[in-house]
Design a protein around this motif. Structure first.
Motif, PDB file in Angstrom:
ATOM      1  N   GLY A  25     -11.536 -26.187  89.847  1.00  0.00           N
ATOM      2  CA  GLY A  25     -11.124 -27.936  90.108  1.00  0.00           C
ATOM      3  C   GLY A  25      -9.389 -27.888  90.456  1.00  0.00           C
ATOM      4  O   GLY A  25      -9.425 -28.872  91.312  1.00  0.00           O
TER       5      GLY A  25
ATOM      6  N   SER B  20     -13.323 -27.452  85.621  1.00  0.00           N
ATOM      7  CA  SER B  20     -14.304 -26.856  86.552  1.00  0.00           C
ATOM      8  C   SER B  20     -13.986 -25.436  87.116  1.00  0.00           C
ATOM      9  O   SER B  20     -12.763 -25.525  87.630  1.00  0.00           O
ATOM     10  CB  SER B  20     -14.916 -27.956  87.681  1.00  0.00           C
ATOM     11  OG  SER B  20     -13.472 -28.570  88.148  1.00  0.00           O
TER      12      SER B  20
ATOM     13  N   ALA C   7     -18.869 -26.371  84.753  1.00  0.00           N
ATOM     14  CA  ALA C   7     -18.024 -27.597  84.523  1.00  0.00           C
ATOM     15  C   ALA C   7     -18.182 -28.154  83.465  1.00  0.00           C
ATOM     16  O   ALA C   7     -19.292 -28.382  82.685  1.00  0.00           O
ATOM     17  CB  ALA C   7     -18.002 -28.451  85.789  1.00  0.00           C
TER      18      ALA C   7
ATOM     19  N   LYS D 261     -19.379 -31.840  89.372  1.00  0.00           N
ATOM     20  CA  LYS D 261     -17.990 -30.969  89.464  1.00  0.00           C
ATOM     21  C   LYS D 261     -18.203 -29.533  89.775  1.00  0.00           C
ATOM     22  O   LYS D 261     -17.788 -28.573  90.327  1.00  0.00           O
ATOM     23  CB  LYS D 261     -17.097 -31.143  88.175  1.00  0.00           C
ATOM     24  CG  LYS D 261     -16.691 -32.567  88.053  1.00  0.00           C
ATOM     25  CD  LYS D 261     -15.589 -32.732  86.933  1.00  0.00           C
ATOM     26  CE  LYS D 261     -16.026 -32.253  85.638  1.00  0.00           C
ATOM     27  NZ  LYS D 261     -14.878 -32.339  84.621  1.00  0.00           N
TER      28      LYS D 261
END
Length: 136
Positions: A68, A99, A113, A57
Motif C-alpha cells: 500500500g 495493505s 488489507a 485495497k
C-alpha cells in the motif's frame, strides 16, 4: 503452492487479535495473486463499508505487486494514470494503509488489507500482525 484457506484464516485471526489489543474493530480481506477474494473477516463493530474497502485495497496490492505504501507513492507521482485507471480495469484500485503482499520465497501468493481503524496507523499495525502469523 498457493495460499491455503487455513493460512488466509490464520492471517485474519492475527490481525483481529492485534485489533482487539488496540481497541480497534476492523475488517481483513485476503485475496489470491489475481486479486480475487479468498477470505474476509469483519469484527463486530467494524464499519460496514470496511469490507468493501479492505477487499479493494487487497486486490490493488495483489494486482500491482506493490504494498500500500509503494502504491500510494506511485499514485502521487502518476496522478493522471490513476485518474484514468478506473476506465481500464474492472476492479476498483485503492491505494491505502494496511495493505501488504503475502509472499512465499520469491512468489507472490496474494495480499491482505485491513480497514476500519479509527486512529492513524491502526490498519498498518494490524496488517503487520497478520503477516507475523503467516509462516512462509
Amino acid at each position: 503452492m498457493p495460499l491455503t484457506l487455513h493460512e488466509a484464516q490464520a492471517v485474519i485471526t492475527g490481525a483481529h487479535e492485534r485489533a482487539a489489543e488496540i481497541a480497534a474493530s476492523v475488517t481483513v480481506a485476503v485475496v489470491d495473486e489475481g486479486g480475487h477474494l479468498q477470505a474476509l473477516g469483519r469484527m463486530n463493530g467494524a464499519p460496514p463499508l470496511s469490507a468493501q474497502i479492505a477487499e479493494a485495497k487487497a486486490a490493488s496490492v495483489a494486482l500491482f505487486r506493490r504494498d500500500g505504501a509503494a502504491l500510494r507513492k506511485m499514485k502521487e507521482t502518476s496522478p493522471a494514470f490513476f485518474a484514468q485507471l478506473d476506465r481500464a480495469v474492472c476492479v476498483p484500485i485503492l491505494a491505502g494503509a494496511g495493505s501488504v503482499l503475502i509472499v512465499r520465497g520469491d512468489t507472490v501468493l496474494g495480499a491482505l488489507a485491513v480497514s476500519g481503524g479509527t486512529v492513524p496507523g491502526q490498519d498498518d499495525e494490524c496488517a503487520e500482525a497478520a503477516l507475523a502469523v503467516f509462516a512462509p
